[in-house]
Write a protein that holds these residues in place. Structure first.
Motif, PDB file in Angstrom:
ATOM      1  N   GLU A  42       0.844  -1.198   0.000  1.00 61.82           N
ATOM      2  CA  GLU A  42       0.000   0.000   0.000  1.00 61.82           C
ATOM      3  C   GLU A  42       0.880   1.250   0.000  1.00 61.82           C
ATOM      4  O   GLU A  42       1.816   1.366   0.796  1.00 61.82           O
ATOM      5  CB  GLU A  42      -0.917  -0.004   1.219  1.00 61.82           C
ATOM      6  N   THR A  71      -4.676   6.370  -0.605  1.00 63.91           N
ATOM      7  CA  THR A  71      -3.651   5.407  -0.992  1.00 63.91           C
ATOM      8  C   THR A  71      -4.158   4.601  -2.191  1.00 63.91           C
ATOM      9  O   THR A  71      -5.252   4.834  -2.691  1.00 63.91           O
ATOM     10  CB  THR A  71      -3.325   4.454   0.174  1.00 63.91           C
ATOM     11  N   ASN A  72      -3.373   3.643  -2.628  1.00 67.05           N
ATOM     12  CA  ASN A  72      -3.826   2.780  -3.714  1.00 67.05           C
ATOM     13  C   ASN A  72      -4.783   1.702  -3.236  1.00 67.05           C
ATOM     14  O   ASN A  72      -5.208   0.844  -4.010  1.00 67.05           O
ATOM     15  CB  ASN A  72      -2.632   2.127  -4.419  1.00 67.05           C
ATOM     16  N   PHE A  73      -5.158   1.750  -1.950  1.00 65.08           N
ATOM     17  CA  PHE A  73      -6.109   0.794  -1.385  1.00 65.08           C
ATOM     18  C   PHE A  73      -7.341   1.459  -0.788  1.00 65.08           C
ATOM     19  O   PHE A  73      -8.458   0.971  -0.946  1.00 65.08           O
ATOM     20  CB  PHE A  73      -5.405  -0.062  -0.323  1.00 65.08           C
ATOM     21  N   LYS A  74      -7.140   2.617  -0.115  1.00 66.86           N
ATOM     22  CA  LYS A  74      -8.252   3.183   0.638  1.00 66.86           C
ATOM     23  C   LYS A  74      -8.121   4.687   0.780  1.00 66.86           C
ATOM     24  O   LYS A  74      -7.081   5.284   0.475  1.00 66.86           O
ATOM     25  CB  LYS A  74      -8.313   2.553   2.031  1.00 66.86           C
ATOM     26  N   SER A 102     -12.495   1.671   1.553  1.00 65.24           N
ATOM     27  CA  SER A 102     -11.869   1.023   0.407  1.00 65.24           C
ATOM     28  C   SER A 102     -12.245   1.771  -0.870  1.00 65.24           C
ATOM     29  O   SER A 102     -13.369   2.252  -1.020  1.00 65.24           O
ATOM     30  CB  SER A 102     -12.338  -0.435   0.324  1.00 65.24           C
ATOM     31  N   HIS A 165      -8.793   7.495  -8.723  1.00 61.60           N
ATOM     32  CA  HIS A 165      -8.551   6.122  -8.293  1.00 61.60           C
ATOM     33  C   HIS A 165      -9.831   5.410  -7.869  1.00 61.60           C
ATOM     34  O   HIS A 165      -9.868   4.170  -7.867  1.00 61.60           O
ATOM     35  CB  HIS A 165      -7.533   6.106  -7.153  1.00 61.60           C
ATOM     36  N   CYS A 174      -4.913  -2.779 -12.018  1.00 63.96           N
ATOM     37  CA  CYS A 174      -4.860  -1.532 -11.249  1.00 63.96           C
ATOM     38  C   CYS A 174      -5.419  -1.704  -9.841  1.00 63.96           C
ATOM     39  O   CYS A 174      -5.208  -0.840  -8.989  1.00 63.96           O
ATOM     40  CB  CYS A 174      -5.642  -0.433 -11.977  1.00 63.96           C
ATOM     41  N   PHE A 176      -5.909  -3.022  -6.029  1.00 63.75           N
ATOM     42  CA  PHE A 176      -4.887  -3.154  -4.989  1.00 63.75           C
ATOM     43  C   PHE A 176      -4.445  -4.598  -4.785  1.00 63.75           C
ATOM     44  O   PHE A 176      -3.320  -4.846  -4.331  1.00 63.75           O
ATOM     45  CB  PHE A 176      -5.416  -2.582  -3.675  1.00 63.75           C
ATOM     46  N   SER A 179      -1.013  -5.338  -6.090  1.00 68.91           N
ATOM     47  CA  SER A 179       0.085  -4.727  -5.327  1.00 68.91           C
ATOM     48  C   SER A 179       0.270  -5.461  -4.011  1.00 68.91           C
ATOM     49  O   SER A 179       1.384  -5.604  -3.503  1.00 68.91           O
ATOM     50  CB  SER A 179      -0.224  -3.253  -5.060  1.00 68.91           C
ATOM     51  N   TYR A 180      -0.811  -5.959  -3.476  1.00 65.36           N
ATOM     52  CA  TYR A 180      -0.809  -6.655  -2.192  1.00 65.36           C
ATOM     53  C   TYR A 180      -0.026  -7.956  -2.265  1.00 65.36           C
ATOM     54  O   TYR A 180       0.678  -8.327  -1.336  1.00 65.36           O
ATOM     55  CB  TYR A 180      -2.254  -6.922  -1.795  1.00 65.36           C
TER      56      TYR A 180
END
Length: 768
Positions: A42, A71-74, A102, A165, A174, A176, A179-180
């Motif tokens: 993240e 962030t790229n998650f939340k 989220s 996003h 794209c 998350f 990335s996780y």
């Protein structure tokens, strides 16, 4: 596109933050040092300080300064000021905090310009930034952030990042999840994060064999492996089961289309199957040939039936709403629960019942329950196999097939059984979660199909609580988990899409690694054991194992009877202060006339009753006029309810209710401090905990064993029960009382002056 002059919003002080002085901003520097809790992979994209998060229940009269981060998650709001909840900190999601959203959970984004609300779309922020940012979430939370005291450039960058996003993901990679588990390696899942051991994933032939043996379908069905490694078609799972009369060549002919897939076997030998329609063709001769081929398959299927030669095909598209109608109905329905403030809530209360009726969501639930009952009657009473037919057999086929199995088979009313059912019918059934949940936004395929199943199961759960091992909290959390982009369960359109990592990744370094996302059934990834304990129903009547009946069974039976009495008495506590359904009428299974509304028909029944017209307990339309159906249902009603047997749902208007915990948990005006079914559940947990301790003492004395330290009990009562409400375990009421705030215009319209001016329609007054 918004293009409103630069530098706006900085010179005039908005009325909704009039209690804040500019000098106070200097006192809020402590929020600048707050750091978000980041998951592996993240990354912080943008942030803004001195953001005000408004408290909804205070009608924007109070709020908290803090930092808003994307962030790229939340999206996360951090504040050193915000008061902590009185709920024990163990009741928390490990992945998401109270002020975390989220990116997939964001439904709509609005900006407020001069007290006017306008939708924000990608590329819309050019010059003037909004005074306030509104986020409407798919779990029905509403967040309101004031940006007046933030630096203008930070606020602009933050809004652009959030809008881009949340509303504009361009591809699956794209999200998350990749990335996780990508360069960061993901969460190290240990033994405590494993799923329920008895949950079948149906990813191997062994799991299919176990289920076929359990249902007695192994003799008349076989497991297919010709699609292993997806050699035949990417829209099929690697392994599945079909009737023994279906050959491999039959499956290859149209790549699985027109083939009855096995779902479940009845003890009588009949089976529930589903089938995708054959591909359309312009050649009439080919069409006739294909139709004859399908008819032959069904005829052979009937001949192999051990009881009779009957096979019923049920084309769901002719009797159930389309996906577009389901989506449109849900869009209308959800607007009832997305409230900006208390005034909006009380305004909506005036037309509560008519709005529910116009949304038509409960009517769609009723139609699904009714269709499932029709299928159950064929399987249970007529011993007739049923083939559900749909274009791709991956939407409404999944709903009806799952619902029928829950109604008939008590195994699927346990947690492990229900999770196995979702894996079998939905994940391996190639339900398009990616499209139906609209994770990539902007497609025209969105439809809350899986949520429709949960709604139907929730209705059954409310009608027969002792028959289910899981609680509505389990179901609510399961529905929330659809929008956490970590779990493979709800992220893909098919098993092929999940397994084909080469299609998802372009980085060769990542290609060498297999994609290993956790499933949603690995509940320890999200929750501690104390939260998972809320999944288990203390009123559940567990089926005793054969050969395991001891002398203490009489004590257990007495204890269970005590819990049933508690259930009957304590569930009659005050519910949230908004009527969940129309008052009951004597007609339990009447179907509304197509020319009348869902609730209006039930009101007419009440009027007829008041006029003295006799109405029978069961009424049937032309669709339900079958004598067999009447006898089948009346025979079931005449017997005591077997919670380990068949459960026929009530599906008339008054019997169907709004899923209060899911839709109303964030609205403080409907909560009763110390009330709702949560208090009943807490009391049942106390009794269950006491009963278990007594059973342990009795067993120890009978077996002459020394007392040991008591083990942890999943039915331990909740902490601070005096402050519980229907929001538990998702939050608590911070205020001791909530006073209605009705707009002046509404208040005047409700001041009738004299009895002669009272309205004829009770909806104009509003029902609580």
């Amino acid at each position: 596109m918004l293009s409103l002059g630069s530098g706006g919003g900085k010179t005039a002080k908005p009325s909704f933050v009039s209690y804040v002085s500019p000098e106070e901003i200097k006192k809020k520097d402590g929020n600048d040092d707050l750091k978000p809790h980041l998951l592996p992979g993240e990354l912080v994209i943008c942030e803004a300080n001195t953001v005000v998060k408004y408290s909804r229940e205070d009608s924007l009269q109070r709020g908290f300064y803090g930092k808003l981060i994307c962030t790229n998650f939340k999206i996360s709001f951090l504040s050193a000021e915000q008061l902590m909840d009185d709920v024990d900190q163990s009741y928390r999601n490990k992945l998401m905090g109270e002020n975390d959203i989220s990116l997939l959970c964001v439904d709509q984004i609005f900006g407020v310009y001069d007290d006017k609300k306008k939708p924000l779309l990608p590329g819309a922020i050019k010059n003037k930034i909004p005074e306030k940012l509104l986020l409407y979430c798919k779990d029905f939370r509403v967040f309101q952030f004031g940006l007046r005291y933030s630096k203008e450039e930070d606020a602009r960058r933050l809004i652009r990042g959030i809008v881009h996003h949340c509303l504009n993901p361009t591809s699956l990679k794209c999200l998350f999840a990749f990335s996780y588990v990508g360069p960061a390696g993901g969460l190290k899942v240990g033994p405590g994060a494993e799923r329920e051991p008895s949950t079948l994933m149906f990813e191997t032939k062994v799991d299919w064999k176990v289920e076929l043996e359990r249902t007695g379908g192994l003799l008349s069905n076989r497991i297919i492996s010709i699609n292993e490694n997806y050699r035949l078609d990417s829209r099929l799972p690697q392994f599945f089961a079909v009737p023994s009369s279906v050959t491999d060549d039959d499956i290859k002919k149209h790549k699985g289309r027109g083939i009855p897939f096995w779902c479940w076997s009845h003890a009588s030998g009949c089976a529930l199957l589903k089938m995708a329609t054959l591909p359309e063709t312009a050649d009439d001769s080919t069409l006739q040939t294909d139709k004859g081929w399908t008819d032959r398959l069904l005829h052979v299927l009937g001949e192999t039936h051990p009881s009779n030669h009957m096979v019923r095909t049920e084309v769901l598209s002719t009797t159930l709403p389309t996906l577009q109608e389901i989506q449109a109905s849900y869009n209308r329905f959800k607007q009832l629960f997305l409230m900006d403030n208390a005034a909006d809530f009380w305004e909506s209360d005036i037309k509560w019942l008519s709005t529910i009726e116009n949304a038509n969501w409960l009517e769609i639930i009723r139609q699904c329950l009714k269709k499932a009952l029709d299928i159950v009657e064929c399987l249970e009473h007529k011993n007739t196999s049923v083939v559900l037919v749909e274009e791709n057999c991956s939407d409404l086929c999944c709903v009806i097939a799952s619902l029928v199995q829950v109604i008939i088979d008590p195994h699927f009313r346990t947690i492990s059984g229900f999770q196995s059912l979702i894996q079998k019918e939905w994940v391996m059934g190639c339900h398009c979660f990616l499209d139906r949940c609209n994770h990539l936004r902007g497609n025209d395929k969105e439809a809350p199909v899986f949520l429709l199943l949960l709604e139907c199961i929730w209705q059954l759960l409310q009608q027969y609580p002792p028959a289910f091992e899981f609680t509505e909290t389990y179901m609510t959390i399961l529905s929330d988990s659809m929008y956490i982009p970590i779990f493979s369960t709800f992220l893909f359109n098919s098993p092929y899409q999940k397994d084909n990592t080469q299609m998802l990744y372009e980085d060769r370094n990542i290609l060498s690694r297999s994609l290993k996302l956790p499933t949603v059934w690995e509940w320890s990834v999200q929750f501690e054991n104390s939260v998972q304990a809320l999944f288990y129903n203390p009123l559940y009547i567990g089926k005793p194992k054969p050969g395991n009946v001891r002398r203490t069974q009489r004590v257990k039976d007495s204890a269970q009877n005590h819990l049933e009495i508690v259930h009957e008495n304590f569930l009659d506590v005050p519910e949230p202060q908004r009527q969940m359904s129309l008052p009951s009428s004597p007609s339990y299974h009447s179907r509304p006339s197509p020319k009348k509304g869902f609730l209006r028909e039930e009101t007419d029944n009440l009027i007829k009753t008041f006029l003295g017209k006799k109405i029978s307990r069961l009424t049937f339309t032309a669709e339900d006029s079958s004598i067999d159906y009447r006898l089948f249902y009346e025979n079931w009603c005449s017997k005591p309810i077997d919670h380990h047997g068949l459960l026929l749902p009530l599906h008339n208007g008054p019997a169907l209710r709004v899923w209060g915990q899911r839709y109303l948990r964030w609205i403080p005006e409907v909560q009763i401090l110390g009330g709702s079914s949560t208090i009943a559940l807490n009391k049942a947990c106390e009794i269950a905990d006491e009963i278990k301790k007594l059973q342990t003492k009795v067993s120890e004395r009978m077996l002459k064993k020394q007392s040991s330290s008591p083990s942890a009990d999943i039915f331990a009562p909740f902490q601070q029960s005096s402050r519980l409400s229907a929001t538990f375990p998702f939050g608590t009421l911070r205020r001791q009382s909530i006073k209605p705030r009705i707009p002046v215009s509404t208040n005047l319209s409700m001041s009738f002056g004299s009895m002669e001016n009272l309205p004829d329609d009770e909806e104009e007054v509003g029902l609580l």
